[in-house]
Design an enzyme around this catalytic site. Structure first.
Site, mmCIF file in Angstrom:
data_model
loop_
_atom_site.group_PDB
_atom_site.id
_atom_site.type_symbol
_atom_site.label_atom_id
_atom_site.label_comp_id
_atom_site.label_asym_id
_atom_site.label_seq_id
_atom_site.Cartn_x
_atom_site.Cartn_y
_atom_site.Cartn_z
ATOM 1 N N LYS A 129 -9.905 -4.735 -13.148
ATOM 2 C CA LYS A 129 -10.733 -4.865 -11.960
ATOM 3 C C LYS A 129 -11.458 -3.532 -11.682
ATOM 4 O O LYS A 129 -10.856 -2.473 -11.843
ATOM 5 C CB LYS A 129 -9.790 -5.198 -10.791
ATOM 6 C CG LYS A 129 -10.495 -5.516 -9.525
ATOM 7 C CD LYS A 129 -9.477 -5.893 -8.455
ATOM 8 C CE LYS A 129 -10.225 -6.029 -7.162
ATOM 9 N NZ LYS A 129 -9.629 -5.500 -6.021
ATOM 10 N N LYS A 160 -12.177 2.389 -7.884
ATOM 11 C CA LYS A 160 -12.313 3.843 -7.896
ATOM 12 C C LYS A 160 -11.060 4.486 -8.494
ATOM 13 O O LYS A 160 -11.132 5.411 -9.269
ATOM 14 C CB LYS A 160 -12.496 4.296 -6.439
ATOM 15 C CG LYS A 160 -12.935 5.710 -6.258
ATOM 16 C CD LYS A 160 -13.327 5.936 -4.823
ATOM 17 C CE LYS A 160 -12.206 5.531 -3.874
ATOM 18 N NZ LYS A 160 -11.581 6.526 -3.080
ATOM 19 N N LYS A 205 0.826 -1.206 0.000
ATOM 20 C CA LYS A 205 0.000 0.000 0.000
ATOM 21 C C LYS A 205 0.864 1.262 0.000
ATOM 22 O O LYS A 205 0.521 2.254 -0.633
ATOM 23 C CB LYS A 205 -0.929 -0.011 1.212
ATOM 24 C CG LYS A 205 -2.219 0.688 0.916
ATOM 25 C CD LYS A 205 -3.406 0.035 1.480
ATOM 26 C CE LYS A 205 -4.660 0.701 0.898
ATOM 27 N NZ LYS A 205 -5.782 0.510 1.748
#
Ligand code: SF4
Length: 328
Positions: free
Chosen positions: A195, A198, A114
């Site tokens: 996929k 957002k 991340k």
């Protein structure tokens, strides 16, 4: 016999798209019939990566709550609450931080991933490193047996199991080690075939008005090999067909697949069938969303009742934890 407990949450980090709906919320709705479910809006979690700009968290929290209810979560069946309204989560997070080696947190795979993904943000904070610890507190404070996850998220649950085990070893057997409640989620492709996400800008949102949904599907990518109406296609190469798999009946799927490989159906007509089916699925959700958005009293009441009930259960656990950790 008491029903076994399930815990799951979602971050209010933006709008909910149909991938979230099909991948998580639809499953949550089914689970509330069989388990004692606790579902929450993880607003503290949203701050772990979005602390620098919290301006939208409040509005997103409300929107997520609306979507929970619009998707079919029922406050009479499940406990629906807002994480920050149950401060015991933060207390347990703090106490667990006393017993958790930092190395355990640093080696959680999503920690580095991340940080790579969100390079525009400074994630060298304790809050971000401690994310799995807060997540663990969220789960074990309710002594939940299960967390519904897809197979790729199973490793993320491992640290919660380890921390529960460590607490039980140090003090007393208090926490069940939470297990993954594995669910097969249909893959929901975005408008461009990747996929749905957002961050890719390829999503259909529950808050999109019907005309926007229609427009998005009309302009969606098809099999790139099918340039003209007379070209034969391969439905497996078409994101439209992948969405048909989620929203259309078996008969329609067979019809579309056959039409695609023989050039018997054009992409426009194929998409019209999909639009009809997506609308059939979303219309009741749109209606409920509109009702809820116009009735903020109901929303406030659902959040208040759910958070109070969650707080009572969490407090029962904290009484034991404080006692065991010498704080009573
Ligand atoms: S007919 Fe349908 S499945 Fe085939 S390429 Fe066109 S949109 Fe995709």
């Amino acid at each position: 016999m008491d029903r076994q407990r399930v815990l799951s949450g979602m971050q209010p980090s933006g709008k909910v798209h149909i991938g979230n709906l099909v991948g998580a919320l639809r499953n949550w709705v089914n689970l509330q019939e069989r388990y004692d479910c606790f579902y929450f809006v993880a607003d503290w979690h949203a701050l772990t990566t979005g602390y620098a700009d919290p301006s939208e968290i409040r509005e997103n929290t409300k929107d997520l709550l609306v979507n929970f209810l619009a998707a079919g979560l029922d406050p009479e069946k499940a406990t629906i609450f807002i994480q920050s309204k149950v401060p015991q989560h933060a207390e347990l997070h703090l106490l667990l931080s006393m017993i958790t080696p930092t190395g355990w947190l640093e080696r959680v795979p999503s920690y580095k991933e991340k940080q790579q993904e969100l390079q525009d943000r400074d994630l060298s904070t304790y809050g971000f490193l401690g994310y799995p610890l807060l997540q663990t507190a969220d789960i074990i404070i309710y002594r939940a047996q299960y967390v519904p996850v897809g197979v790729d998220q199973v490793p993320h649950l491992e640290i919660s199991r380890e921390i529960a085990r460590r607490f039980n070893f140090l003090y007393k057997e208090v926490f069940p080690e939470p297990e993954a409640l594995l669910t097969e989620f249909p893959k929901v492709p975005g408008l461009d075939g990747r996929k749905m996400s957002k961050s890719y800008g390829n999503a259909i949102y529950l808050s999109d008005p019907p005309e926007v949904v229609e427009q998005k599907i009309r302009t969606m990518m098809t099999d790139p090999a099918r340039k003209r109406r007379t070209d034969k296609g391969d439905p497996e190469q078409s994101p439209v067909y992948q969405l048909h798999k989620v929203f259309s009946s078996k008969e329609e799927l067979a019809e579309v697949a056959e039409g695609c490989v023989t050039a018997g159906i054009g992409c426009i007509d194929c998409k019209k069938i999909l639009i009809r089916n997506v609308f059939g699925y979303l219309e009741p959700i749109w209606t409920r969303r509109a009702g809820l958005l116009a009735d903020s009293e109901t929303l406030v009441e659902v959040a208040r009742r759910g958070s109070r009930k969650a707080g009572q259960v969490a407090e029962e656990t904290m009484v034991i934890v404080r006692e065991l950790m010498g704080l009573a």
